[in-house]
Write a protein that holds these residues in place. Structure first.
Motif, PDB file in Angstrom:
ATOM      1  N   UNK A  57       0.863  -1.189   0.000  1.00 46.21           N
ATOM      2  CA  UNK A  57       0.000   0.000   0.000  1.00 46.21           C
ATOM      3  C   UNK A  57       0.894   1.232   0.000  1.00 46.21           C
ATOM      4  N   UNK A  58       0.883   1.965  -1.106  1.00 49.71           N
ATOM      5  CA  UNK A  58       1.791   3.112  -1.253  1.00 49.71           C
ATOM      6  C   UNK A  58       1.320   4.342  -0.497  1.00 49.71           C
ATOM      7  N   UNK A  59       0.079   4.348  -0.010  1.00 48.83           N
ATOM      8  CA  UNK A  59      -0.430   5.515   0.704  1.00 48.83           C
ATOM      9  C   UNK A  59      -0.111   5.464   2.196  1.00 48.83           C
ATOM     10  N   UNK A  60       0.459   4.354   2.675  1.00 50.35           N
ATOM     11  CA  UNK A  60       0.817   4.255   4.083  1.00 50.35           C
ATOM     12  C   UNK A  60       2.302   3.938   4.211  1.00 50.35           C
ATOM     13  N   UNK A  61       2.831   4.188   5.405  1.00 52.09           N
ATOM     14  CA  UNK A  61       4.265   3.951   5.648  1.00 52.09           C
ATOM     15  C   UNK A  61       4.542   2.534   6.130  1.00 52.09           C
ATOM     16  N   UNK A  62       3.507   1.774   6.439  1.00 53.41           N
ATOM     17  CA  UNK A  62       3.684   0.413   6.954  1.00 53.41           C
ATOM     18  C   UNK A  62       4.173  -0.500   5.825  1.00 53.41           C
ATOM     19  N   UNK A  63       5.374  -1.064   5.914  1.00 49.95           N
ATOM     20  CA  UNK A  63       5.886  -1.915   4.832  1.00 49.95           C
ATOM     21  C   UNK A  63       5.125  -3.227   4.690  1.00 49.95           C
ATOM     22  N   UNK A  64       4.361  -3.598   5.717  1.00 48.03           N
ATOM     23  CA  UNK A  64       3.598  -4.849   5.665  1.00 48.03           C
ATOM     24  C   UNK A  64       2.172  -4.636   5.171  1.00 48.03           C
ATOM     25  N   UNK A  65       1.791  -3.388   4.964  1.00 53.10           N
ATOM     26  CA  UNK A  65       0.437  -3.082   4.509  1.00 53.10           C
ATOM     27  C   UNK A  65       0.315  -3.420   3.025  1.00 53.10           C
ATOM     28  N   UNK A  66      -0.720  -4.159   2.672  1.00 56.35           N
ATOM     29  CA  UNK A  66      -0.934  -4.563   1.289  1.00 56.35           C
ATOM     30  C   UNK A  66      -2.192  -3.903   0.743  1.00 56.35           C
ATOM     31  N   UNK A  67      -2.187  -3.678  -0.562  1.00 53.52           N
ATOM     32  CA  UNK A  67      -3.274  -2.957  -1.219  1.00 53.52           C
ATOM     33  C   UNK A  67      -4.570  -3.761  -1.143  1.00 53.52           C
ATOM     34  N   UNK A  68      -5.603  -3.121  -0.619  1.00 46.11           N
ATOM     35  CA  UNK A  68      -6.925  -3.722  -0.478  1.00 46.11           C
ATOM     36  C   UNK A  68      -7.938  -2.895  -1.244  1.00 46.11           C
ATOM     37  N   UNK A  69      -8.835  -3.557  -1.961  1.00 44.66           N
ATOM     38  CA  UNK A  69      -9.894  -2.849  -2.681  1.00 44.66           C
ATOM     39  C   UNK A  69     -11.244  -3.445  -2.284  1.00 44.66           C
ATOM     40  N   UNK A  70     -12.237  -2.587  -2.283  1.00 48.25           N
ATOM     41  CA  UNK A  70     -13.619  -3.012  -2.030  1.00 48.25           C
ATOM     42  C   UNK A  70     -14.362  -2.942  -3.358  1.00 48.25           C
ATOM     43  N   UNK A  71     -15.033  -4.021  -3.709  1.00 49.63           N
ATOM     44  CA  UNK A  71     -15.686  -4.142  -5.013  1.00 49.63           C
ATOM     45  C   UNK A  71     -17.166  -4.463  -4.808  1.00 49.63           C
ATOM     46  N   UNK A  72     -18.021  -3.753  -5.513  1.00 52.12           N
ATOM     47  CA  UNK A  72     -19.448  -4.079  -5.497  1.00 52.12           C
ATOM     48  C   UNK A  72     -19.817  -4.688  -6.836  1.00 52.12           C
ATOM     49  N   UNK A  73     -20.491  -5.829  -6.778  1.00 52.82           N
ATOM     50  CA  UNK A  73     -20.911  -6.552  -7.973  1.00 52.82           C
ATOM     51  C   UNK A  73     -22.415  -6.429  -8.144  1.00 52.82           C
ATOM     52  N   UNK A  74     -22.839  -6.140  -9.364  1.00 53.93           N
ATOM     53  CA  UNK A  74     -24.258  -6.218  -9.742  1.00 53.93           C
ATOM     54  C   UNK A  74     -24.375  -7.318 -10.788  1.00 53.93           C
ATOM     55  N   UNK A  75     -25.380  -8.166 -10.674  1.00 54.88           N
ATOM     56  CA  UNK A  75     -25.446  -9.352 -11.518  1.00 54.88           C
ATOM     57  C   UNK A  75     -26.904  -9.759 -11.777  1.00 54.88           C
ATOM     58  N   UNK A  76     -27.145 -10.548 -12.833  1.00 50.54           N
ATOM     59  CA  UNK A  76     -28.500 -11.046 -13.074  1.00 50.54           C
ATOM     60  C   UNK A  76     -28.910 -12.000 -11.951  1.00 50.54           C
ATOM     61  N   UNK A  77     -30.083 -11.779 -11.396  1.00 48.09           N
ATOM     62  CA  UNK A  77     -30.510 -12.544 -10.222  1.00 48.09           C
ATOM     63  C   UNK A  77     -31.903 -13.115 -10.422  1.00 48.09           C
ATOM     64  N   UNK A  78     -32.238 -14.069  -9.565  1.00 47.50           N
ATOM     65  CA  UNK A  78     -33.607 -14.564  -9.541  1.00 47.50           C
ATOM     66  C   UNK A  78     -34.530 -13.467  -9.030  1.00 47.50           C
ATOM     67  N   UNK A  79     -35.736 -13.486  -9.496  1.00 51.15           N
ATOM     68  CA  UNK A  79     -36.692 -12.461  -9.092  1.00 51.15           C
ATOM     69  C   UNK A  79     -37.060 -12.656  -7.630  1.00 51.15           C
ATOM     70  N   UNK A  80     -36.956 -11.587  -6.848  1.00 44.77           N
ATOM     71  CA  UNK A  80     -37.302 -11.635  -5.426  1.00 44.77           C
ATOM     72  C   UNK A  80     -38.755 -11.228  -5.230  1.00 44.77           C
ATOM     73  N   UNK A  81     -39.381 -11.659  -4.127  1.00 43.70           N
ATOM     74  CA  UNK A  81     -40.754 -11.218  -3.840  1.00 43.70           C
ATOM     75  C   UNK A  81     -40.827  -9.694  -3.791  1.00 43.70           C
ATOM     76  N   UNK A  82     -41.989  -9.171  -4.141  1.00 41.53           N
ATOM     77  CA  UNK A  82     -42.167  -7.720  -4.210  1.00 41.53           C
ATOM     78  C   UNK A  82     -41.904  -7.036  -2.875  1.00 41.53           C
ATOM     79  N   UNK A  83     -42.114  -7.753  -1.767  1.00 40.93           N
ATOM     80  CA  UNK A  83     -41.941  -7.144  -0.446  1.00 40.93           C
ATOM     81  C   UNK A  83     -40.471  -7.138  -0.002  1.00 40.93           C
TER      82      UNK A  83
END
Length: 339
Positions: free
Chosen positions: A140-166
């Motif tokens: 992780x280049x934004x921190x000084x910790x040499x053991x810190x590794x780059x982490x990313x958060x990812x949101x996925x949108x995908x085709x899904x089964x239809x859920x009940x209206x409620x």
């Protein structure tokens, strides 16, 4: 449009009727005043428990100002003292002032509404889920910790089964209302706005369902990666992502820690943006090139993870369902440069 919850509408109605009651015929005035006051107090208490939007404060204030004048004649009559009523030419400016204060509430609710998301036009329902991946090969280049590794958060949108209206739809800007509020406040600060002005945004619900089952059939879906603009967040193009997912794509949008306005990690920590312009064109050119390279590496890492997911090396609902031979990489502003 005008967005007000049923409880907020009752508070508005109670405050308005409390002001108008002063001008009703004497026979009906006490009953209307008591009913309006009860509605206003009860709805105010409920809003206090659920959370009061700032748009409702002038409504409650207007009702509070009108209350002493509305209830004073009733209390005097109940104690046997003669009721005193302010002359109409003095009461009219007060009533107009209270009504104007109350009207500020719905006007503010109209000006700063809870966003509503368009219904996707495809024939698939849309599911969404959030994953967090750490690249063991990149520090992780934004921190000084040499053991810190780059982490990313990812949101996925995908085709899904239809859920009940409620079924409750996914929160906008975050997995929970608390996360959505953190992100909303961070975006407001970036824009130079007080956070309360946009406190309606975290209340929005999208058209997708968190962790909805993937649609059956065993087919593989082409993949679209998305990187937001500088300071942007993974959810900023949610309507676009849901539209693509409804037509059979899997969209993977990234939060870039230390660049995105606020990134809430799985352990509860919030990472705020540290990228900022210096005002020097040459320095900013060098900085933006470095930040763009980090984003591009994030995109490449996520594509590798999605490829592993598609080949069954990573377990998850989308295991074996991704066609990483058909990939598009997209982005906005700096995210476009990274793409």
């Amino acid at each position: 449009g005008l967005y007000m919850s049923p409880v907020e509408f009752l508070a508005l109605l109670g405050a308005v009727v409390l002001v108008v009651a002063r001008w009703l015929p004497p026979a009906g005035r006490p009953h209307v005043t008591i009913a309006a006051g009860a509605v206003l107090v009860l709805s105010g208490l409920v809003l206090g428990v659920l959370g009061i939007r700032w748009q409702m404060l002038p409504v409650l204030a207007g009702g509070a100002v009108a209350s002493p004048f509305a209830f004073s004649p009733l209390l005097r009559r109940r104690t046997g003292r003669p009721a005193r009523r302010t002359r109409w030419w003095l009461a009219l400016p007060g009533s107009v002032t209270c009504a104007g204060l109350i009207a500020t509430g719905p006007v503010a609710a109209w000006a700063f509404p809870v966003p509503e998301f368009p219904e996707p036009s495809g024939h698939f329902a849309v599911g969404t889920r959030v994953v967090q991946w750490t690249d063991p090969r990149r520090p992780e280049t934004f921190t000084a910790d040499p053991h810190d590794r780059r982490t990313v958060v990812v949101q996925l949108w995908y085709p899904a089964r239809k859920s009940p209206a409620v079924t409750q739809r996914a929160q906008y800007l975050g997995r929970t209302e608390q996360e959505a509020s953190i992100v909303s406040d961070a975006l407001a600060r970036q824009a130079g706005l007080p956070g309360f002005l946009v406190d309606s945004v975290p209340r929005a619900r999208t058209q997708s369902v968190f962790n909805a089952p993937v649609v059956g059939g065993g087919g593989r879906f082409p993949v679209v990666l998305f990187s937001p603009g500088s300071g942007g967040v993974r959810t900023q193009n949610t309507a676009w992502a849901e539209e693509l997912a409804s037509h059979g794509y899997v969209v993977a949008a990234l939060d870039h820690p230390y660049d995105s306005a606020a990134v809430v990690l799985a352990d509860g920590r919030t990472v705020h943006a540290e990228t900022a312009s210096t005002g020097d064109r040459d320095k900013d050119t060098v900085l933006s090139a470095g930040w763009t390279a980090v984003r591009a590496a994030d995109l490449g890492f996520v594509l590798t993870q999605l490829d592993r997911l598609g080949r069954g090396e990573i377990a998850g609902p989308l295991t074996g369902r991704l066609d990483t031979g058909r990939v598009a990489v997209t982005g906005h502003s700096m995210g476009g440069a990274a793409a």
